[in-house]
Design a protein around this motif. Structure first.
Motif, PDB file in Angstrom:
ATOM      1  N   SER A 160     -11.304  -1.572  22.063  1.00 14.05           N
ATOM      2  CA  SER A 160     -10.047  -1.121  22.771  1.00 14.05           C
ATOM      3  C   SER A 160     -10.578  -0.596  24.075  1.00 14.05           C
ATOM      4  O   SER A 160     -11.043   0.535  24.198  1.00 14.05           O
ATOM      5  CB  SER A 160      -9.172  -0.238  21.789  1.00 14.05           C
ATOM      6  N   GLN A 174      -8.194   6.810  15.310  1.00 10.39           N
ATOM      7  CA  GLN A 174      -7.371   6.073  16.225  1.00 10.39           C
ATOM      8  C   GLN A 174      -8.365   5.449  17.263  1.00 10.39           C
ATOM      9  O   GLN A 174      -9.394   6.218  17.568  1.00 10.39           O
ATOM     10  CB  GLN A 174      -6.530   7.220  16.728  1.00 10.39           C
ATOM     11  N   GLY A 221      -7.782   3.623  20.828  1.00 16.46           N
ATOM     12  CA  GLY A 221      -6.613   3.085  21.621  1.00 16.46           C
ATOM     13  C   GLY A 221      -5.532   3.369  20.898  1.00 16.46           C
ATOM     14  O   GLY A 221      -5.012   4.123  20.509  1.00 16.46           O
ATOM     15  N   ASP A 222      -4.571   2.006  21.217  1.00 15.61           N
ATOM     16  CA  ASP A 222      -3.391   1.688  20.296  1.00 15.61           C
ATOM     17  C   ASP A 222      -3.769   1.379  18.856  1.00 15.61           C
ATOM     18  O   ASP A 222      -2.663   1.264  18.198  1.00 15.61           O
ATOM     19  CB  ASP A 222      -2.501   0.714  21.188  1.00 15.61           C
ATOM     20  N   HIS A 223      -4.991   1.336  18.413  1.00 12.37           N
ATOM     21  CA  HIS A 223      -5.020   0.784  16.924  1.00 12.37           C
ATOM     22  C   HIS A 223      -4.998   1.854  16.122  1.00 12.37           C
ATOM     23  O   HIS A 223      -6.041   2.770  16.245  1.00 12.37           O
ATOM     24  CB  HIS A 223      -6.346   0.013  17.024  1.00 12.37           C
ATOM     25  N   ARG A 224      -4.324   2.043  15.042  1.00 13.85           N
ATOM     26  CA  ARG A 224      -4.710   2.970  13.917  1.00 13.85           C
ATOM     27  C   ARG A 224      -5.446   2.250  13.126  1.00 13.85           C
ATOM     28  O   ARG A 224      -5.607   1.248  12.569  1.00 13.85           O
ATOM     29  CB  ARG A 224      -3.444   3.425  13.243  1.00 13.85           C
TER      30      ARG A 224
END
Length: 177
Positions: A49, A148, A150-153
């Motif tokens: 990310s 976490q 970036g936007d990815h969990r």
């Protein structure tokens, strides 16, 4: 030593680093890398990310791990965290290349690596080659942990699949395990 390493992109923000199943035996005398890991085939993964990545296992050798880092750098990655799926040698052999990164492992993986450290570093755990120095985890968890990127969990879950310390990585937003 990485002539068979292939980089694949199985998902938009995921890289797979695969090597193995050569047409001819690789080493004489036999060793755990050639006759074990590469005979079966092994892959490490990276989730990317922006300028960050999570590397899932560091592969079977320092040369493989260096190739992974070089590929990530070419993708613009500057910050890396490592997640170890379990303690087996073919998943931790490249840890030294990532010694400047956070290395995350389940408590059982950390315990197994510490218990076997002398044997792993001397090449008597599953035979040669030795992994010396053995770089140990820097963040240890029990049960489940969420990360976490970036936007990815990313969820890490322990499962007794291939080894009692097995950890799977799950991206719930992508429904990708």
């Amino acid at each position: 030593m990485t002539a068979g390493l292939r980089t694949l992109r199985p998902y938009p923000h995921v890289l797979a680093f695969y090597d193995g199943r050569p047409p001819e035996p690789l080493a004489e005398p036999a060793n755990w890398v050639d006759d074990g890991a590469l005979a079966l085939g092994v892959a490490s993964y990276a989730i990317i990310s922006g300028d960050q990545a999570i590397v899932y296992d560091t592969h079977v050798s320092l040369a493989h791990a260096r190739a992974i880092r070089a590929t990530l750098a070419a993708e613009g990655v500057r910050r890396i965290r490592v997640v170890l799926s379990h303690w087996h040698l073919d998943h931790i052999a490249g840890n030294e290349v990532f010694a400047d990164c956070e290395i995350i492992a389940h408590r059982l993986t950390d315990e197994a690596m510490r218990e076997r450290k002398i044997a792993i570093e001397s090449g008597t755990e599953s035979g040669p080659p030795a992994i010396n120095p053995l770089v140990l985890p820097t963040l240890v968890f029990d049960g489940q942990i969420d990360l976490q990127l970036g936007d990815h969990r990313i969820e890490l879950h322990r499962f007794d699949i291939h080894s009692k310390d097995g950890v799977v990585l799950y991206l719930p937003g992508d429904r990708l395990l």
